[in-house]
Design an enzyme around this catalytic site. Structure first.
Site, PDB file in Angstrom:
ATOM      1  CB  SER A 167      -0.937   0.008   1.216  1.00 10.25           C
ATOM      2  OG  SER A 167      -0.191  -0.075   2.416  1.00 10.25           O
ATOM      3  CG  HIS A 168       1.641   3.487   2.637  1.00 13.99           C
ATOM      4  ND1 HIS A 168       0.562   2.673   2.898  1.00 13.99           N
ATOM      5  CD2 HIS A 168       1.237   4.754   2.936  1.00 13.99           C
ATOM      6  CE1 HIS A 168      -0.451   3.409   3.320  1.00 13.99           C
ATOM      7  NE2 HIS A 168      -0.072   4.678   3.352  1.00 13.99           N
ATOM      8  CG  ASN A 169       7.712   1.039  -2.425  1.00 17.31           C
ATOM      9  OD1 ASN A 169       8.664   1.203  -1.661  1.00 17.31           O
ATOM     10  ND2 ASN A 169       7.809   0.333  -3.531  1.00 17.31           N
TER      11      ASN A 169
END
Length: 333
Positions: free
Chosen positions: A87-89
């Protein structure tokens, strides 16, 4: 009115047949005016998405924060982003671990989370890797208040959850509630019609899911930078284990802190308390960090600013994409 509107929809978007009419009444406005405001804020990319925020563990997924040390960061990020559970990078300014991402996999995953990380580390040529699951969560929830001071505090209410028998209808409702809300008078109408249920049943079951903790909240997420919060840092703190719970509880009361967790230490990573701090400038974020470090007498800490965002999106739970990724990826190994 804009600031008050954003506070309302970030905290709890109304679960009503005509939610924008409900908001209009609170703000002494009209449904049409609120719909136009919502539409404009979406077009300006200030509003990123309005949907259900599900509780990862409760809905049967295992998740963790992961940090890689990689040389070709763009290529590594591209590969990691193909996984539907990322979901987050972000690229962060750490001298060793430069790529940070969150990963979730369903309970029926054939690979499991550790094997998935091992595969991603191999194909991205990661030189080092640390896996940082949540040991204890003190706060999770971003409500960006443009009217609040950066060091203002709030009371965090701990919720108690009831037990329910999770049915297929519940799973179907959660699947569709992950879709973004559009600026229309009845944004839930299509879901109700697809599920062939009435509004009363629909909202009753949503409330059951909220009370049972499957849905953390139904709310709007903003694009931080577009909303004026141009700086954010993941601050990691080395706190003595015997006091970390108390520090975490107090730290989570800062309005500028959106996330606060205890995570494991490693031989090459001695920080155990993680916090996300947001501000309208780097100076504002640094002001909060300095106040916290002095208040709790923490001398060993490190602010990790995000220098590049490679991915930020909601995970689509109950999606076939997880199995498809594992099948497709296995073919290419």
């Amino acid at each position: 009115m804009k600031d008050e509107f954003l506070k309302i929809i970030q905290s709890s978007f109304p679960l009503e047949k005509r939610p924008f009419e409900d908001i209009a009444k609170r703000l002494n406005s009209t449904e049409e005016e609120i719909l136009n405001l919502y539409k404009n804020l979406k077009e300006e990319k200030i509003i990123r998405q309005t949907s259900a925020i599900l509780e990862t563990k409760k809905v049967g997924y295992k998740s963790t924060l992961v940090a890689f040390s990689v040389k070709d960061i763009e290529k590594a990020a591209e590969i990691i982003n193909t996984h539907p559970g990322v979901s987050h990078n972000y690229e962060r300014n750490h001298e060793i671990f430069n790529l940070w991402f969150t990963l979730a996999v369903p309970e029926d995953s054939k690979l499991g989370i550790e094997k998935t990380i091992e595969i991603l580390a191999n194909v991205t040529n990661a030189e080092q890797c640390i896996i940082l699951p949540t040991i204890k969560m003190f706060k999770i929830g971003v409500v960006l208040d443009t009217t609040a001071s950066s060091v203002e505090k709030e009371n965090i209410k701990r919720r108690e959850y009831k037990d329910i028998n999770l049915t297929q209808l519940h799973k179907d409702i959660m699947y569709y509630l992950q879709k973004d809300i559009m600026p229309v008078k009845e944004p839930f109408k299509e879901i109700v019609e697809t599920l062939n249920i009435d509004y009363d049943t629909f909202f009753e079951e949503i409330n059951n899911l909220l009370e049972a903790g499957y849905i953390r909240r139904f709310a709007t997420i903003l694009n931080h930078r577009k909303a004026g919060f141009t700086a954010n840092a993941m601050v990691v703190w080395n706190v003595p284990d015997e006091v970390v719970n108390g520090v975490g509880e107090e730290l989570s009361q800062y309005k500028s802190v959106s996330h606060c967790y205890i995570r494991p230490r490693y031989q090459n990573w001695h920080y155990n308390l993680f916090s996300m701090i947001h501000g309208k400038s780097e100076d504002e974020v640094n002001q909060v960090i300095i106040e916290i470090s002095k208040k709790f007498n923490i001398k060993d800490f490190k602010p990790l600013y995000s220098t590049r965002e490679f991915k930020k999106s909601r995970i689509e739970y109950f999606s076939k994409s997880f199995n498809e990724w594992e099948e497709n990826f296995s073919k290419n190994l």
